[in-house]
Design a protein around this motif. Structure first.
Motif, PDB file in Angstrom:
ATOM      1  N   ALA A   1     -10.854 -44.796 -28.993  1.00  0.00           N
ATOM      2  CA  ALA A   1     -10.479 -44.968 -27.586  1.00  0.00           C
ATOM      3  C   ALA A   1     -11.424 -45.899 -26.841  1.00  0.00           C
ATOM      4  CB  ALA A   1     -10.419 -43.612 -26.885  1.00  0.00           C
ATOM      5  N   LEU A   2     -12.723 -45.732 -27.028  1.00  0.00           N
ATOM      6  CA  LEU A   2     -13.691 -46.511 -26.257  1.00  0.00           C
ATOM      7  C   LEU A   2     -13.488 -48.013 -26.450  1.00  0.00           C
ATOM      8  CD1 LEU A   2     -16.142 -46.661 -24.399  1.00  0.00           C
ATOM      9  CD2 LEU A   2     -17.610 -46.316 -26.404  1.00  0.00           C
ATOM     10  N   HIS A   3     -13.099 -48.416 -27.640  1.00  0.00           N
ATOM     11  CA  HIS A   3     -12.859 -49.826 -27.930  1.00  0.00           C
ATOM     12  C   HIS A   3     -11.838 -50.439 -26.988  1.00  0.00           C
ATOM     13  CE1 HIS A   3     -10.903 -53.196 -30.127  1.00  0.00           C
ATOM     14  NE2 HIS A   3     -12.136 -53.456 -30.506  1.00  0.00           N
ATOM     15  N   ALA A   4     -10.922 -49.607 -26.459  1.00  0.00           N
ATOM     16  CA  ALA A   4      -9.837 -50.111 -25.610  1.00  0.00           C
ATOM     17  C   ALA A   4     -10.214 -50.191 -24.133  1.00  0.00           C
ATOM     18  CB  ALA A   4      -8.603 -49.212 -25.756  1.00  0.00           C
ATOM     19  N   PHE A   5     -11.374 -49.641 -23.730  1.00  0.00           N
ATOM     20  CA  PHE A   5     -11.727 -49.578 -22.316  1.00  0.00           C
ATOM     21  C   PHE A   5     -12.649 -50.731 -21.942  1.00  0.00           C
ATOM     22  CE2 PHE A   5     -11.512 -44.739 -23.067  1.00  0.00           C
ATOM     23  CZ  PHE A   5     -10.130 -44.772 -22.980  1.00  0.00           C
TER      24      PHE A   5
ATOM     25  N   LYS B   1     -17.963 -56.046 -23.097  1.00  0.00           N
ATOM     26  CA  LYS B   1     -18.183 -54.952 -24.032  1.00  0.00           C
ATOM     27  C   LYS B   1     -17.421 -53.705 -23.579  1.00  0.00           C
ATOM     28  CE  LYS B   1     -22.449 -53.343 -21.786  1.00  0.00           C
ATOM     29  NZ  LYS B   1     -23.884 -53.062 -21.994  1.00  0.00           N
ATOM     30  N   PRO B   2     -17.214 -52.724 -24.462  1.00  0.00           N
ATOM     31  CA  PRO B   2     -16.517 -51.495 -24.062  1.00  0.00           C
ATOM     32  C   PRO B   2     -17.223 -50.802 -22.896  1.00  0.00           C
ATOM     33  CG  PRO B   2     -16.707 -51.612 -26.444  1.00  0.00           C
ATOM     34  CD  PRO B   2     -17.552 -52.733 -25.897  1.00  0.00           C
ATOM     35  N   THR B   3     -16.430 -50.281 -21.963  1.00  0.00           N
ATOM     36  CA  THR B   3     -16.960 -49.629 -20.765  1.00  0.00           C
ATOM     37  C   THR B   3     -16.638 -48.141 -20.793  1.00  0.00           C
ATOM     38  OG1 THR B   3     -16.638 -51.641 -19.459  1.00  0.00           O
ATOM     39  CG2 THR B   3     -16.893 -49.574 -18.242  1.00  0.00           C
ATOM     40  N   PRO B   4     -17.631 -47.260 -20.813  1.00  0.00           N
ATOM     41  CA  PRO B   4     -17.352 -45.824 -20.826  1.00  0.00           C
ATOM     42  C   PRO B   4     -16.639 -45.394 -19.540  1.00  0.00           C
ATOM     43  CG  PRO B   4     -19.657 -46.280 -21.365  1.00  0.00           C
ATOM     44  CD  PRO B   4     -19.074 -47.556 -20.849  1.00  0.00           C
ATOM     45  N   PRO B   5     -15.513 -44.695 -19.655  1.00  0.00           N
ATOM     46  CA  PRO B   5     -14.804 -44.201 -18.462  1.00  0.00           C
ATOM     47  C   PRO B   5     -15.437 -42.901 -17.956  1.00  0.00           C
ATOM     48  CG  PRO B   5     -13.576 -43.637 -20.421  1.00  0.00           C
ATOM     49  CD  PRO B   5     -14.787 -44.390 -20.890  1.00  0.00           C
TER      50      PRO B   5
ATOM     51  N   GLU C   1      -7.253 -55.413 -28.818  1.00  0.00           N
ATOM     52  CA  GLU C   1      -8.309 -56.112 -28.088  1.00  0.00           C
ATOM     53  C   GLU C   1      -8.372 -55.544 -26.675  1.00  0.00           C
ATOM     54  OE1 GLU C   1      -7.874 -60.414 -28.191  1.00  0.00           O
ATOM     55  OE2 GLU C   1      -6.496 -60.215 -29.886  1.00  0.00           O
ATOM     56  N   ARG C   2      -9.506 -55.686 -26.036  1.00  0.00           N
ATOM     57  CA  ARG C   2      -9.669 -55.202 -24.669  1.00  0.00           C
ATOM     58  C   ARG C   2      -9.137 -56.202 -23.650  1.00  0.00           C
ATOM     59  NH1 ARG C   2     -13.978 -53.585 -27.165  1.00  0.00           N
ATOM     60  NH2 ARG C   2     -15.189 -55.480 -26.758  1.00  0.00           N
TER      61      ARG C   2
ATOM     62  N   SER D   1      -5.752 -53.900 -17.888  1.00  0.00           N
ATOM     63  CA  SER D   1      -6.172 -54.964 -16.966  1.00  0.00           C
ATOM     64  C   SER D   1      -5.756 -56.342 -17.455  1.00  0.00           C
ATOM     65  CB  SER D   1      -7.678 -54.952 -16.676  1.00  0.00           C
ATOM     66  OG  SER D   1      -8.419 -55.526 -17.733  1.00  0.00           O
ATOM     67  N   GLY D   2      -5.005 -56.407 -18.545  1.00  0.00           N
ATOM     68  CA  GLY D   2      -4.533 -57.700 -19.009  1.00  0.00           C
ATOM     69  C   GLY D   2      -3.432 -58.275 -18.135  1.00  0.00           C
ATOM     70  N   ALA D   3      -2.535 -57.406 -17.651  1.00  0.00           N
ATOM     71  CA  ALA D   3      -1.389 -57.852 -16.859  1.00  0.00           C
ATOM     72  C   ALA D   3      -1.764 -57.997 -15.387  1.00  0.00           C
ATOM     73  CB  ALA D   3      -0.237 -56.865 -17.010  1.00  0.00           C
ATOM     74  N   HIS D   4      -1.228 -59.015 -14.745  1.00  0.00           N
ATOM     75  CA  HIS D   4      -1.529 -59.246 -13.323  1.00  0.00           C
ATOM     76  C   HIS D   4      -0.930 -58.176 -12.427  1.00  0.00           C
ATOM     77  CE1 HIS D   4       2.406 -61.015 -14.081  1.00  0.00           C
ATOM     78  NE2 HIS D   4       2.650 -61.002 -12.791  1.00  0.00           N
TER      79      HIS D   4
END
Length: 381
Positions: free
Chosen positions: A141-145, A151-155, A216-217, A224-227
């Protein structure tokens, strides 16, 4: 008594994080939860003040020396009257204390024994220390945030500790309690945050299986990829959130933001155009303050909400209307959720500095001289 779990008794071994949150939920929904503290142990979590610790609310507490044979006997007597037991130690710790599932299920065969760990009861990592960030990392999961190129961001610790851990444990406890009421048969729940976090990613795994998600993130629909699914900074430095995925909602967003006539925005679902469209939308949102955007977009189908801080959220009119937050003992906190039409949840109450040891022992049938002897021996406090 109120709440759908009224009449259920849970014994909880004191810990921090996900196991207490699961027990808080059970108490919020009507269960009687008795929290076993160690005599002299620091109460109240990291802050050291139980009257300020939301995760300890709505419980009774008893102070028991778990290294004392007499203290373990007290726990066995508590379990004899209980429906559930919850612990959050490393595998094998409660067995060494004489409080493992094999022992307690002999005391109460219908007992639901909940075990909360990061890695689970077995596996190569089972005995290793860890925290939320590690569990969600191993679960994929962390890889996706995070945003593209970063770099990965802890939620914070929402996903592993509380989503994949505490919520799964609470669900597992209630499920097993229903089974025990039907059959009289207790069981052990092995609740691992790695397992629960992986399960929370089910929809994303589904997207990937259909070729709709890149591993990929920051380049996908919901990351956050889509506008049309992101946050934007306003003229006053505050933020708004947009989630206009469906075409009809996207059309409202375009109309309200003055972009209906921009042909580039016609290609909503073409990822190749998302970076450019995000720049355009960023420029639009930067022209007004957050309050001005609220006046334009709130109560429409643009899938909009202001990004509120913890200081702001309790005062928002929607949260006020629903009573989402309450202040108890000077601590602002969320009210129990979800809500029921027939069995309303319990009004939360903060923990006390003092334990309920004597009252609980009296309720178990201990005579005053027996209670005094246990206290004198240091088995309880």
């Amino acid at each position: 008594m109120t709440g759908p779990l009224a009449g259920i008794r849970i014994v909880e071994l004191a810990g921090i994080g996900p196991a207490p949150f699961a027990c808080m939920m059970l108490a919020d929904h009507g269960a009687e939860v008795i929290r076993i503290e160690r005599p002299g142990a620091k109460k109240g979590g990291p802050g050291g003040d139980p009257t300020k610790d939301i995760l300890q609310r709505s419980r009774k507490t008893i102070a028991v020396d778990l290294k004392s044979a007499a203290g373990i006997g007290v726990v066995h007597n508590l379990v004899a009257s209980a429906d559930g037991f919850v612990e959050g130690f490393r595998p094998g710790v409660t067995e060494r204390l004489g409080l493992g599932p094999e022992t307690l299920l002999k005391v109460t065969p219908r007992l639901v024994y909940g075990r909360m760990t990061g890695w689970g009861q077995e596996g190569p990592y089972a005995q290793a220390a860890g925290h939320d960030i590690n569990y969600i990392a191993l679960a994929g999961a962390l890889h996706a945030f995070g945003r593209a190129g970063d770099k990965p961001t802890p939620p914070i610790n929402m996903v592993g500790d509380f989503g994949g851990g505490a919520m799964m444990l609470a669900f597992g406890m209630v499920s097993a309690l229903l089974h025990a009421r039907t059959t009289g048969q207790g069981q052990v729940i092995d609740c691992a945050m790695t397992d629960g976090t992986a399960l929370l990613m089910s929809m994303i795994w589904s997207f990937q299986g259909q070729g709709l998600w890149r591993d990929e993130r920051g380049v996908n629909l919901l990351d956050s990829g889509a506008h049309f699914y992101d946050t934007y900074v306003c003229a006053d430095g505050t933020y708004v959130s947009i989630g206009a995925i469906e075409p009809q909602f996207y059309a409202v967003l375009r109309e309200k933001s003055g972009l209906s006539a921009e042909p580039a925005f016609d290609r909503q679902m073409d990822p190749r155009g998302w970076p450019e469209l995000k720049e355009k939308l960023s420029a639009v949102f930067a022209t007004r303050t957050r309050d001005e955007w609220c006046a334009i977009l709130e109560h429409t189908d643009a899938c909009f909400a202001p990004v509120l801080s913890m200081a702001e959220a309790p005062a928002h009119p929607h949260n006020v209307a629903r009573g989402t937050f309450v202040e108890l003992g000077g601590v602002v906190q969320p009210m129990p959720a979800p809500r029921y039409s027939v069995t309303p949840t319990v009004a939360p109450r903060m923990a006390n500095e003092q334990s309920d040891t004597e009252a609980l022992l009296d309720g178990l049938g201990y005579a005053p001289d027996e209670i005094a002897a246990l206290k004198a021996a240091g088995a309880v406090a």
